[in-house]
Scaffold this motif. Structure first.
Motif, mmCIF file in Angstrom:
data_model
loop_
_atom_site.group_PDB
_atom_site.id
_atom_site.type_symbol
_atom_site.label_atom_id
_atom_site.label_comp_id
_atom_site.label_asym_id
_atom_site.label_seq_id
_atom_site.Cartn_x
_atom_site.Cartn_y
_atom_site.Cartn_z
ATOM 1 N N ASN A 51 1.105 -0.906 0.041
ATOM 2 C CA ASN A 51 0.135 0.000 0.218
ATOM 3 C C ASN A 51 0.819 0.855 -0.185
ATOM 4 O O ASN A 51 0.509 1.973 0.503
ATOM 5 C CB ASN A 51 -1.183 -0.180 1.212
ATOM 6 N N VAL A 52 2.323 1.209 -0.630
ATOM 7 C CA VAL A 52 2.984 2.933 -0.884
ATOM 8 C C VAL A 52 2.905 2.577 -2.734
ATOM 9 O O VAL A 52 2.577 1.413 -3.006
ATOM 10 C CB VAL A 52 4.073 2.751 -0.647
ATOM 11 N N SER A 53 3.408 3.268 -2.724
ATOM 12 C CA SER A 53 3.816 4.117 -4.187
ATOM 13 C C SER A 53 4.582 3.360 -4.872
ATOM 14 O O SER A 53 5.548 3.332 -4.228
ATOM 15 C CB SER A 53 3.720 5.612 -4.588
ATOM 16 N N LYS A 54 5.103 3.116 -6.446
ATOM 17 C CA LYS A 54 5.483 2.306 -7.140
ATOM 18 C C LYS A 54 7.673 3.382 -6.704
ATOM 19 O O LYS A 54 8.785 2.948 -6.338
ATOM 20 C CB LYS A 54 5.620 2.193 -8.367
ATOM 21 N N ALA A 55 7.090 5.011 -6.776
ATOM 22 C CA ALA A 55 8.336 5.556 -5.903
ATOM 23 C C ALA A 55 8.489 5.063 -5.187
ATOM 24 O O ALA A 55 9.916 5.531 -4.975
ATOM 25 C CB ALA A 55 7.548 7.394 -6.603
ATOM 26 N N THR A 56 8.340 5.251 -4.361
ATOM 27 C CA THR A 56 8.548 4.893 -2.075
ATOM 28 C C THR A 56 9.324 3.322 -2.440
ATOM 29 O O THR A 56 10.143 3.632 -1.667
ATOM 30 C CB THR A 56 7.700 4.735 -1.963
ATOM 31 N N VAL A 57 9.246 2.337 -3.271
ATOM 32 C CA VAL A 57 10.392 1.831 -3.805
ATOM 33 C C VAL A 57 11.435 2.128 -4.227
ATOM 34 O O VAL A 57 12.325 1.205 -3.729
ATOM 35 C CB VAL A 57 8.775 0.382 -4.278
ATOM 36 N N SER A 58 11.372 2.770 -5.575
ATOM 37 C CA SER A 58 12.322 2.833 -5.554
ATOM 38 C C SER A 58 13.431 3.627 -4.637
ATOM 39 O O SER A 58 14.489 2.677 -4.717
ATOM 40 C CB SER A 58 11.941 3.846 -6.863
ATOM 41 N N ARG A 59 12.844 4.477 -4.428
ATOM 42 C CA ARG A 59 13.222 5.551 -2.996
ATOM 43 C C ARG A 59 14.285 4.656 -1.725
ATOM 44 O O ARG A 59 15.424 4.550 -1.199
ATOM 45 C CB ARG A 59 12.690 6.425 -2.709
ATOM 46 N N PHE A 60 13.256 3.482 -1.838
ATOM 47 C CA PHE A 60 12.984 2.816 -0.757
ATOM 48 C C PHE A 60 14.805 1.350 -1.008
ATOM 49 O O PHE A 60 15.549 1.241 -0.072
ATOM 50 C CB PHE A 60 12.073 1.499 -0.418
ATOM 51 N N GLU A 67 21.680 -0.316 -6.613
ATOM 52 C CA GLU A 67 20.831 0.763 -8.397
ATOM 53 C C GLU A 67 20.178 0.544 -8.057
ATOM 54 O O GLU A 67 19.817 2.007 -8.544
ATOM 55 C CB GLU A 67 22.328 0.340 -8.894
ATOM 56 N N ASN A 68 18.897 -0.472 -8.272
ATOM 57 C CA ASN A 68 17.252 -0.888 -8.626
ATOM 58 C C ASN A 68 17.088 -1.446 -7.518
ATOM 59 O O ASN A 68 17.469 -2.000 -6.964
ATOM 60 C CB ASN A 68 17.780 -1.044 -9.536
ATOM 61 N N TYR A 69 15.851 -1.694 -8.103
ATOM 62 C CA TYR A 69 15.196 -3.064 -7.352
ATOM 63 C C TYR A 69 15.686 -3.877 -7.739
ATOM 64 O O TYR A 69 15.351 -5.999 -6.750
ATOM 65 C CB TYR A 69 13.798 -2.680 -7.855
ATOM 66 N N ASP A 70 15.632 -4.515 -9.233
ATOM 67 C CA ASP A 70 15.937 -5.279 -9.688
ATOM 68 C C ASP A 70 17.472 -6.660 -8.710
ATOM 69 O O ASP A 70 17.555 -7.718 -8.304
ATOM 70 C CB ASP A 70 16.629 -5.942 -11.027
ATOM 71 N N GLU A 71 18.445 -5.552 -8.449
ATOM 72 C CA GLU A 71 19.255 -5.743 -7.672
ATOM 73 C C GLU A 71 18.800 -5.977 -5.900
ATOM 74 O O GLU A 71 19.835 -7.031 -5.262
ATOM 75 C CB GLU A 71 20.482 -4.619 -8.054
ATOM 76 N N ALA A 72 18.269 -5.267 -5.507
ATOM 77 C CA ALA A 72 17.765 -5.642 -4.228
ATOM 78 C C ALA A 72 16.873 -7.097 -4.043
ATOM 79 O O ALA A 72 17.521 -7.608 -3.624
ATOM 80 C CB ALA A 72 16.958 -4.498 -3.638
ATOM 81 N N ARG A 73 16.160 -7.299 -5.402
ATOM 82 C CA ARG A 73 15.595 -8.429 -5.218
ATOM 83 C C ARG A 73 16.545 -9.508 -5.618
ATOM 84 O O ARG A 73 16.234 -11.041 -4.688
ATOM 85 C CB ARG A 73 14.509 -8.589 -6.755
ATOM 86 N N LYS A 74 17.211 -9.728 -6.653
ATOM 87 C CA LYS A 74 18.612 -10.689 -6.716
ATOM 88 C C LYS A 74 19.199 -10.827 -5.269
ATOM 89 O O LYS A 74 18.976 -11.977 -4.745
ATOM 90 C CB LYS A 74 19.310 -9.975 -7.522
ATOM 91 N N HIS A 75 19.149 -9.923 -4.231
ATOM 92 C CA HIS A 75 20.220 -9.855 -3.311
ATOM 93 C C HIS A 75 18.756 -11.107 -2.167
ATOM 94 O O HIS A 75 19.076 -11.491 -1.253
ATOM 95 C CB HIS A 75 20.559 -8.789 -2.189
ATOM 96 N N ALA A 76 18.018 -10.258 -1.973
ATOM 97 C CA ALA A 76 16.899 -10.960 -1.571
ATOM 98 C C ALA A 76 16.644 -12.762 -1.908
ATOM 99 O O ALA A 76 16.585 -13.522 -0.967
ATOM 100 C CB ALA A 76 15.583 -10.485 -1.348
ATOM 101 N N ARG A 77 16.083 -12.742 -2.764
ATOM 102 C CA ARG A 77 16.878 -13.766 -3.291
ATOM 103 C C ARG A 77 17.663 -14.907 -3.057
ATOM 104 O O ARG A 77 17.522 -16.628 -2.560
ATOM 105 C CB ARG A 77 16.394 -13.827 -5.049
ATOM 106 N N GLU A 78 19.014 -14.281 -3.329
ATOM 107 C CA GLU A 78 20.398 -15.282 -3.209
ATOM 108 C C GLU A 78 19.748 -15.449 -0.926
ATOM 109 O O GLU A 78 20.207 -16.748 -0.782
ATOM 110 C CB GLU A 78 21.356 -14.506 -2.665
ATOM 111 N N GLU A 79 19.161 -14.484 -0.408
ATOM 112 C CA GLU A 79 19.141 -15.167 1.557
ATOM 113 C C GLU A 79 18.218 -16.236 1.358
ATOM 114 O O GLU A 79 17.938 -17.068 1.765
ATOM 115 C CB GLU A 79 19.114 -13.990 1.867
ATOM 116 N N GLN A 80 16.944 -15.971 0.577
ATOM 117 C CA GLN A 80 16.214 -17.067 -0.031
ATOM 118 C C GLN A 80 16.801 -18.464 0.469
ATOM 119 O O GLN A 80 16.069 -19.080 0.853
ATOM 120 C CB GLN A 80 15.177 -16.659 -1.265
#
Length: 281
Positions: A51-60, A67-80
């Motif tokens: 329940n936030v904006s896409k811009a909030t996700v980018s700032r987060f 550098e970007n969302y895909d990089e964060a998701r890659k790290h999360a997937r590695e920890e998964q």
């Protein structure tokens, strides 16, 4: 990327939460509760879930140092892949039958993948090692501790020279100091593993004892032990599925009984006689 990956993804999010603006903090708290969502969904889907904006996700993600969302998701997937139960999907409470079916399917898949990599000769070699050993030591930590106790209890049906360690109030040194080259050691290291395991593996290898290392699939093949069996523990819910670990323990005990032949039958008869005399059913 400026964010260091020597810390876990979740620990980095938690450490950064106090520095975040309210909307980012709300997203951060959501990610801490359900990190699997970030690992599974794209930025727009995550924004809708939290329940936030896409811009909030980018700032987060930029505040976290990615550098970007895909990089964060890659790290999360590695920890998964390495162990936090929070990354596992939560079952939907309104789909009880679907949850049961998913768990059964996952358990069968874990068994198939585990035993596709373990052959009969390896299990026979472990069973024979236990029977020939001066003493067998079963070591388990965290989730592996009750499984180690179970394996020791089952192996008592065929051999009396077996102990599980560490016992209550005991240090590892009090036990490992007594391990000799004629012994067999079974160590169960399921995620999340305690830090001492790697040191213990090296120490036990130096003692020249035969060593079986039982882990989950998240551990890379290790050449130090005599045998390394990797059990698949994937689950459709928040707890790891250890059905393949228990099946492996069962197979080891069963083959030890079968290989020992008359010796095992004689011990089993003695146990049953003692149980009857004490009226234990």
């Amino acid at each position: 990327m400026t964010q260091k990956q020597d810390s876990s993804f979740l620990s980095h999010v938690r450490a950064t939460l106090p520095k975040m603006h309210p909307a980012e903090r709300r997203l951060g708290e959501f990610v801490c509760d359900f990190p699997g969502e970030l690992a599974s969904y794209d930025a727009q889907e995550l924004a809708k879930l939290a329940n936030v904006s896409k811009a909030t996700v980018s700032r987060f993600v930029r505040r976290l140092g990615y550098e970007n969302y895909d990089e964060a998701r890659k790290h999360a997937r590695e920890e998964q892949q390495t162990g936090s139960r929070l990354f596992l999907n939560m079952p939907k409470m309104d789909d009880v039958e679907g949850s049961l079916a998913a768990n059964i399917v996952q358990g069968k898949a874990n068994l198939d993948r585990t035993f596709a990599a373990i052959n009969q000769s390896e299990i026979d070699a472990v069973a024979s090692c236990i029977l020939a050993a001066r003493k067998t030591w079963v070591i388990g930590f965290r989730a592996g501790h009750p499984i180690a106790d179970y394996l020791r209890w089952q192996l008592l049906q065929v051999t009396e020279n077996i102990v599980s360690v560490p016992g209550a109030g005991e240090t590892l040194g009090e036990s490992t100091a007594s391990i000799q080259k004629d012994d067999c050691v079974i160590m169960i290291g399921l995620r999340r593993r305690v830090a001492v395991i790697d040191t213990l593996l090296t120490q036990l290898t130096g003692k020249k004892a035969k060593l079986l290392y039982i882990t989950d699939e998240g551990v890379a093949a290790d050449s130090r032990p005599s045998w390394h069996f990797r059990c698949y523990t994937a689950a459709s819910g928040p707890l790891f599925n250890h059905v393949s670990v228990m099946a492996l323990c069962h197979m080891i005990v069963l083959r030890a009984i079968e290989i020992s032949g008359g010796r095992a039958r004689a011990r089993l008869r003695s146990i049953e006689l003692a149980n009857d005399q004490m009226d234990e059913l």
